[in-house]
Design a protein around this motif. Structure first.
Motif, PDB file in Angstrom:
ATOM      1  N   UNK A   1       0.841  -1.196   0.000  1.00 45.68           N
ATOM      2  CA  UNK A   1       0.000   0.000   0.000  1.00 45.68           C
ATOM      3  C   UNK A   1       0.881   1.253   0.000  1.00 45.68           C
ATOM      4  N   UNK A   2       0.410   2.258  -0.723  1.00 41.27           N
ATOM      5  CA  UNK A   2       1.071   3.551  -0.731  1.00 41.27           C
ATOM      6  C   UNK A   2       0.204   4.567   0.004  1.00 41.27           C
ATOM      7  N   UNK A   3       0.828   5.602   0.534  1.00 41.19           N
ATOM      8  CA  UNK A   3       0.083   6.638   1.249  1.00 41.19           C
ATOM      9  C   UNK A   3       0.294   7.983   0.564  1.00 41.19           C
ATOM     10  N   UNK A   4      -0.821   8.631   0.245  1.00 42.45           N
ATOM     11  CA  UNK A   4      -0.786   9.985  -0.313  1.00 42.45           C
ATOM     12  C   UNK A   4      -1.037  10.959   0.829  1.00 42.45           C
ATOM     13  N   UNK A   5      -0.128  11.889   1.029  1.00 49.26           N
ATOM     14  CA  UNK A   5      -0.282  12.936   2.033  1.00 49.26           C
ATOM     15  C   UNK A   5      -0.715  14.230   1.354  1.00 49.26           C
ATOM     16  N   UNK A   6      -1.414  15.082   2.110  1.00 50.19           N
ATOM     17  CA  UNK A   6      -1.723  16.445   1.658  1.00 50.19           C
ATOM     18  C   UNK A   6      -2.395  16.479   0.291  1.00 50.19           C
ATOM     19  N   UNK A   7      -3.394  15.625   0.102  1.00 49.85           N
ATOM     20  CA  UNK A   7      -4.176  15.647  -1.135  1.00 49.85           C
ATOM     21  C   UNK A   7      -5.318  16.637  -0.943  1.00 49.85           C
ATOM     22  N   UNK A   8      -5.269  17.759  -1.654  1.00 46.75           N
ATOM     23  CA  UNK A   8      -6.222  18.837  -1.440  1.00 46.75           C
ATOM     24  C   UNK A   8      -7.240  18.897  -2.576  1.00 46.75           C
ATOM     25  N   UNK A   9      -8.515  19.011  -2.175  1.00 45.85           N
ATOM     26  CA  UNK A   9      -9.607  19.152  -3.140  1.00 45.85           C
ATOM     27  C   UNK A   9     -10.598  20.177  -2.590  1.00 45.85           C
ATOM     28  N   UNK A  10     -11.355  20.839  -3.446  1.00 44.33           N
ATOM     29  CA  UNK A  10     -12.367  21.774  -2.955  1.00 44.33           C
ATOM     30  C   UNK A  10     -13.394  21.054  -2.079  1.00 44.33           C
ATOM     31  N   UNK A  57      -4.645   5.952   1.793  1.00 39.82           N
ATOM     32  CA  UNK A  57      -3.853   4.772   1.442  1.00 39.82           C
ATOM     33  C   UNK A  57      -4.436   4.147   0.178  1.00 39.82           C
ATOM     34  N   UNK A  58      -3.556   3.828  -0.764  1.00 38.65           N
ATOM     35  CA  UNK A  58      -4.006   3.308  -2.056  1.00 38.65           C
ATOM     36  C   UNK A  58      -3.269   2.018  -2.402  1.00 38.65           C
ATOM     37  N   UNK A  59      -3.968   1.164  -3.127  1.00 37.52           N
ATOM     38  CA  UNK A  59      -3.354  -0.031  -3.714  1.00 37.52           C
ATOM     39  C   UNK A  59      -3.374   0.145  -5.221  1.00 37.52           C
ATOM     40  N   UNK A  60      -2.218   0.031  -5.852  1.00 37.58           N
ATOM     41  CA  UNK A  60      -2.099   0.280  -7.283  1.00 37.58           C
ATOM     42  C   UNK A  60      -1.326  -0.855  -7.948  1.00 37.58           C
ATOM     43  N   UNK A  61      -1.459  -0.927  -9.248  1.00 34.60           N
ATOM     44  CA  UNK A  61      -0.630  -1.842 -10.021  1.00 34.60           C
ATOM     45  C   UNK A  61       0.794  -1.282 -10.097  1.00 34.60           C
ATOM     46  N   UNK A  62       1.768  -2.159 -10.151  1.00 32.77           N
ATOM     47  CA  UNK A  62       3.175  -1.785 -10.285  1.00 32.77           C
ATOM     48  C   UNK A  62       3.566  -0.736  -9.229  1.00 32.77           C
ATOM     49  N   UNK A  63       3.347  -1.103  -7.979  1.00 33.38           N
ATOM     50  CA  UNK A  63       3.535  -0.177  -6.869  1.00 33.38           C
ATOM     51  C   UNK A  63       4.941   0.408  -6.824  1.00 33.38           C
ATOM     52  N   UNK A  64       5.947  -0.415  -7.050  1.00 33.23           N
ATOM     53  CA  UNK A  64       7.315   0.056  -6.959  1.00 33.23           C
ATOM     54  C   UNK A  64       7.604   1.125  -8.001  1.00 33.23           C
ATOM     55  N   UNK A  65       7.094   0.930  -9.191  1.00 30.23           N
ATOM     56  CA  UNK A  65       7.316   1.906 -10.261  1.00 30.23           C
ATOM     57  C   UNK A  65       6.610   3.219  -9.954  1.00 30.23           C
ATOM     58  N   UNK A  66       5.393   3.120  -9.399  1.00 34.61           N
ATOM     59  CA  UNK A  66       4.644   4.328  -9.040  1.00 34.61           C
ATOM     60  C   UNK A  66       5.371   5.096  -7.953  1.00 34.61           C
ATOM     61  N   UNK A  67       5.869   4.392  -6.961  1.00 31.54           N
ATOM     62  CA  UNK A  67       6.577   5.031  -5.857  1.00 31.54           C
ATOM     63  C   UNK A  67       7.823   5.756  -6.369  1.00 31.54           C
ATOM     64  N   UNK A  68       8.500   5.171  -7.345  1.00 34.81           N
ATOM     65  CA  UNK A  68       9.733   5.744  -7.865  1.00 34.81           C
ATOM     66  C   UNK A  68       9.491   7.036  -8.631  1.00 34.81           C
ATOM     67  N   UNK A  69       8.358   7.099  -9.346  1.00 35.09           N
ATOM     68  CA  UNK A  69       8.121   8.241 -10.216  1.00 35.09           C
ATOM     69  C   UNK A  69       7.305   9.358  -9.567  1.00 35.09           C
ATOM     70  N   UNK A  70       6.772   9.096  -8.372  1.00 35.82           N
ATOM     71  CA  UNK A  70       5.837  10.040  -7.763  1.00 35.82           C
ATOM     72  C   UNK A  70       6.546  11.080  -6.908  1.00 35.82           C
ATOM     73  N   UNK A  71       5.878  12.180  -6.643  1.00 35.15           N
ATOM     74  CA  UNK A  71       6.465  13.251  -5.823  1.00 35.15           C
ATOM     75  C   UNK A  71       6.605  12.861  -4.359  1.00 35.15           C
ATOM     76  N   UNK A  72       7.124  13.807  -3.573  1.00 34.97           N
ATOM     77  CA  UNK A  72       7.473  13.526  -2.180  1.00 34.97           C
ATOM     78  C   UNK A  72       6.276  13.222  -1.302  1.00 34.97           C
ATOM     79  N   UNK A  73       5.061  13.587  -1.728  1.00 34.01           N
ATOM     80  CA  UNK A  73       3.889  13.352  -0.883  1.00 34.01           C
ATOM     81  C   UNK A  73       3.423  11.891  -0.912  1.00 34.01           C
ATOM     82  N   UNK A  74       4.118  11.039  -1.674  1.00 32.71           N
ATOM     83  CA  UNK A  74       3.797   9.611  -1.737  1.00 32.71           C
ATOM     84  C   UNK A  74       4.850   8.822  -0.972  1.00 32.71           C
TER      85      UNK A  74
END
Length: 538
Positions: A1-10, A57-74
């Protein structure tokens, strides 16, 4: 599982818009998002730009690749999973007994019952449904039942409060989330699992605590209402049993219940019990607490201050938290803020009057109220007696009772500053459960405390314009903010009297519904670590 922090929406977003924002943040295709769980949601109203801020917290395909390419909030999701301990080996000679069915007692009882320890819970008050009827009669007719009221009965004092479930207690063992999950299992809405400031109104709490009690009973535990603990049996530095008086008995004689494991979840208002424990030389010490008034404002004023004048009506009634330090160094601060709530007569002793705040789940009352309080210490209330704080509370409550003739004394802030009784209300009409009378609330307090309250409330006008307006309504006395004593316990959570477990807010180890319930879990764990389940022994 990955965790997204500070996800802001209206604030006015849809579920699909939330998913779209997650997909964009993760830099993935829609089909790569497998599932997600909201961990926390808070409202950011700074600069009146209203946004919800999520931790997900999210479950995604190819978690390692997503973690590598994502910004610091992941990041990798790091969850603490609560684990109830494996049972100990010692044999229980008698079933554990728990005194009190507030959150500490109920949650301790629930965990012990689930683990096979068949606890017996003794409660001086009534079950939640009957207690609610008794409280309504008191508010309407002024007839107080000293054993079943806003302070005593199933669910404890928190049942007739704002029902806040947030806590600042450090939680490396995951007890906080476990408590929230247990609430959900008992009928609470699931959003309490992720809202930053979750709450359960009185209307929901009555059914929830009843559900918890029914589960305890279904698992072999017992809950006995109308049973007031009167004494302990102690031998050779250990608990051997408890004496109690049953409301259903007409002979006035005490009954005796044998036990070697006694949990004292007695609540912060069990003054007669504190006195008995002192007589039995149970180690206790006086502690600081706070006293003051309830302050009421129009909820709309608070909403506009917190959200801006053009706020969307989907937002909940706004809350606030304010604090000021006076010139003499005393701290004055808000406590137990009730958006859209009511001031309630929370008395539990005849000839004495205390107030508290309460909200229903909808929080749709016209007024906001909170306690504005000043901390007092043993140095303030004098004396070396461990129960000096209890007597200080009583002194204030008796003054409030005399001032209002049993009704809640109410005063405008302008008149509080001028030390004169109010004769008429302004634009703010008190939202009160019970009856009230215009009075001079300032007379309740020693001069030093009333001056601190005046200065503190004036100072809060810089934080919330209108906070100190002349027709702001004050009522008194708010005296039951926390226990005036601490019942000492060691690292094993026992008193120096073996088998005696001080627990929860009344024992001085919690400060609200959630922290009290968490302490109940800790005590259940301590008993389970040492003893085998009751059903294994029988």
């Amino acid at each position: 599982m990955l965790r997204i922090q500070q996800l802001k929406v209206p604030v006015q977003h849809t579920g699909q818009e939330l998913e779209d924002k997650m997909i964009k943040t993760l830099r993935i295709r829609p089909g790569d998002l497998l599932r997600y769980e909201i961990i926390k949601r808070s409202l950011d109203a700074r600069r009146k730009k209203l946004e919800y801020v999520y931790v997900i917290d999210v479950e995604v395909k190819k978690e390692q690749a997503v973690l590598k390419q994502c910004p610091a909030q992941i990041s990798r999701a790091a969850r603490v999973r609560y684990e109830f301990p494996h049972p100990g080996k010692e044999k229980l000679l008698h079933r554990p007994v728990i005194i009190g069915t507030g959150p500490a007692g109920l949650f301790c009882g629930l965990m012990l019952a689930r683990a096979g320890y068949a606890p017996i819970l003794l409660e001086r008050g009534q079950c939640a449904a009957e207690r609610a009827g008794a409280v309504e009669r008191f508010w309407r007719l002024g007839i107080l039942d000293p054993q079943s009221n806003v302070q005593f009965g199933e669910g404890g004092a928190g049942t007739f409060s704002d029902g806040k479930l947030n806590t600042l207690v450090k939680d490396p063992a995951g007890r906080n989330r476990k408590v929230l999950k247990l609430f959900v299992e008992a009928g609470a809405p699931e959003e309490i699992l992720y809202e930053k400031t979750p709450h359960l109104g009185t209307d929901l709490l009555i059914g929830i605590v009843s559900h918890i009690r029914e589960e305890i009973q279904s698992l072999g535990g017992e809950v006995r209402f109308g049973c007031h603990m009167t004494d302990l049996k102690l031998e050779k530095g250990a608990v051997r049993g408890v004496f109690y008086r049953s409301r259903s008995d007409t002979d006035g004689q005490d009954r005796f219940l044998e036990t070697d494991q006694l949990v004292l979840a007695i609540g912060h208002s069990a003054r007669d019990t504190f006195a008995m424990l002192k007589e039995r030389n149970v180690p206790m010490q006086a502690k600081a607490f706070a006293v003051g008034v309830r302050i009421e404002h129009l909820q709309e004023m608070i909403n506009q201050n917190q959200y801006g004048k053009e706020y969307p009506d989907i937002l909940p009634a706004a809350s606030y938290k304010v604090t000021r330090k006076t010139e003499c160094g005393r701290g004055v601060y808000s406590f137990c803020m009730c958006p859209g709530g009511y001031v309630v007569n929370a008395s539990s002793e005849k000839g004495a009057l205390a107030v508290n705040g309460m909200s229903y789940q909808a929080r749709d009352g016209r007024n906001a109220n909170s306690a504005m309080i000043v901390t007092v210490t043993p140095e303030d209330y004098g004396g070396t007696d461990v129960l000096a704080g209890v007597e200080f509370q009583r002194k204030l409550e008796r003054a409030a009772y005399r001032l209002g003739g049993g009704k809640i004394p109410v005063q405008l802030f302008r008149d509080f500053c001028q030390n004169t009784s109010s004769s008429a209300l302004g634009d703010i009409e008190p939202s009160v459960r019970g009856t009230y009378i215009l009075s001079n609330v300032r007379e309740i307090f020693p001069q030093e405390l009333s001056s601190a309250l005046e200065e503190g409330i004036r100072g809060c006008d810089f934080l919330i314009p209108g906070f100190a307006r002349e027709d702001t309504v004050l009522s008194g006395v708010e005296s039951r903010t926390s226990s005036p004593v601490r019942i000492l316990r060691n690292d094993m959570l026992e008193s120096e009297i073996a088998g005696l477990y001080p627990c929860g807010e009344g024992a001085g180890y919690a400060g609200g519904i959630t922290s009290a319930a968490m302490d109940g879990l800790k005590i259940a764990e301590a008993i389970a670590k040492k003893y085998a389940p009751w059903y294994d022994n029988s």
